[in-house]
Structures are given as structure tokens and as C-alpha cells.
Design a protein around this motif. Structure first.
Motif, short mmCIF file in Angstrom:
data_model
loop_
_atom_site.label_atom_id
_atom_site.label_comp_id
_atom_site.label_asym_id
_atom_site.label_seq_id
_atom_site.Cartn_x
_atom_site.Cartn_y
_atom_site.Cartn_z
N GLN A 46 60.97 21.88 -15.63
CA GLN A 46 59.66 22.48 -15.46
C GLN A 46 58.73 22.24 -16.64
O GLN A 46 57.52 22.49 -16.54
CB GLN A 46 59.79 24.00 -15.24
N CYS A 50 57.53 30.77 -8.22
CA CYS A 50 57.92 29.75 -9.18
C CYS A 50 56.69 29.30 -9.97
O CYS A 50 55.63 29.06 -9.39
CB CYS A 50 58.52 28.56 -8.43
N HIS A 55 68.02 30.37 -8.66
CA HIS A 55 66.72 29.67 -8.59
C HIS A 55 66.63 28.63 -9.72
O HIS A 55 66.24 27.48 -9.48
CB HIS A 55 65.61 30.72 -8.70
N HIS A 79 66.78 24.24 -9.91
CA HIS A 79 65.82 23.32 -10.56
C HIS A 79 66.56 22.13 -11.20
O HIS A 79 66.03 21.02 -11.24
CB HIS A 79 65.04 24.04 -11.66
N ASP A 131 59.45 32.23 -11.59
CA ASP A 131 60.39 31.55 -12.47
C ASP A 131 60.64 30.15 -12.02
O ASP A 131 59.90 29.34 -11.80
CB ASP A 131 61.72 32.27 -12.54
ZN ZN Z 1 61.11 27.86 -10.35
#
Ligand code: ZN
Length: 172
Positions: free
Chosen positions: A52, A90, A132, A136, A172
Motif C-alpha cells: 500500500q 481500505c 485483510h 494485501h 486499513d
Molecule cells: Zn486494505
């Protein structure tokens, strides 16, 4: 000093890659983890995975406000029990929310920033955040696994909820 990193948004191919296993537990890794923690708190998130911020490595930081802060290097879910539905948001998918089925209890194996292995048992909302974030690292987003889009209890747009501040802390 930790630096604020830019959040990578859905549509960028790095979010779809399998993240690479970490083998060097160097000061560069520690700096990266510090940046991730700083960025997660700055964005008011409950978790952040390295892809991310554009880094394809198996790193996750989590603070779900109840169980406290944890760093996971090379995390793996080794046991999963039960099933619970909940709403997820997210940081990489702004303005959207969705209902997702997750295991209610999980056992996670990971390493700390020095390479020391440990296992954790987590349940409920914390287990949801773990699942979660670990998704990722496998190039998966909650939008891939959601059972339906979430538009809020009164049918309002997620953007409006975000502006009021509620829900934002769950991203998140
Ligand atoms: Zn996320």
C-alpha cells in the motif's frame, strides 16, 4: 525519523502482486516499518501492508485500537476457525466499503523486525484486520472477496460518512 509515505490506490499493479518474503532484517527494514507505522497513524488506519506504500514486501503493521500495535514480517495464517461477516474499508480503495466473510479466530505465524519468529492467536475485529492485511500481501483487495457493497446503515454514501469522521478509523 519516520517519513509519511504516499498511499497507493486501487488500479496500481503493485497492489496485485504477490509480495516478496523478507530475508534481511536490516536497519533499512526498520526504517520502512517505522514509515509504515507513521503513515498508518497519519491516515487514521487500523492496518497497513507494505504494497500500500508501493513496496512489494511481506510486511504489515496493525493497530486495531483494542489489541494494540503489532508489526508482522512474513505473516502466515496457520489456523482458521469459524466465520463472521463484517464491514471493511481500505485506505487504497477510498470511498468504498463492503461486507466480507472472515474467519472468526486465526492463528498467525510471523517474524518480528529482528527475524525472531512468534505466533499470535487473534479473534473478532482484530482477526478481521489481520486477514485483510495479509490478503494485501497476496495481491488481494477486500473488493475481490466482499459479498456486497456497503452503503451505510441509512443508505448514505460512504464519502459522506468519511467526512463526518465515522468509519474512517476502520480503514486499513
Ligand atoms: Zn486494505
Amino acid at each position: 525519523m519516520a517519513q509519511l509515505r504516499t498511499i497507493i490506490l486501487d488500479g496500481d499493479p503493485i497492489l496485485r502482486e504477490q509480495a516478496i518474503e523478507v530475508r534481511r532484517f536490516s536497519s533499512a527494514l526498520h526504517k520502512l516499518l517505522d514509515d509504515m507505522k507513521f503513515t498508518m497513524y497519519h491516515e487514521n488506519g487500523v492496518g497497513l501492508a507494505a504494497p500500500q506504500i508501493g513496496v512489494s514486501k511481506q510486511l504489515v503493521v496493525i493497530d486495531d485500537r483494542e489489541g494494540g500495535f503489532v508489526e508482522l514480517v512474513n505473516p502466515q495464517i496457520i489456523e482458521a476457525k469459524g466465520c463472521e461477516e463484517g464491514v471493511e474499508f481500505c485506505l487504497s480503495v477510498p470511498g468504498r466499503g463492503g461486507r466480507v466473510l472472515r474467519a472468526a479466530q486465526i492463528k498467525v505465524k510471523a517474524q518480528d523486525r529482528f527475524g525472531k519468529p512468534f505466533t499470535l492467536n487473534v479473534s473478532g475485529q482484530r482477526a478481521r484486520v489481520f486477514q485483510h492485511e495479509i490478503d494485501h500481501l497476496q495481491g488481494k483487495l477486500f473488493t475481490d472477496v466482499m459479498t456486497e457493497e456497503f452503503f451505510g446503515e441509512s443508505g448514505e454514501e460512504p464519502e459522506d460518512r468519511g467526512k463526518r469522521g465515522t468509519g474512517a478509523k476502520e480503514r486499513d
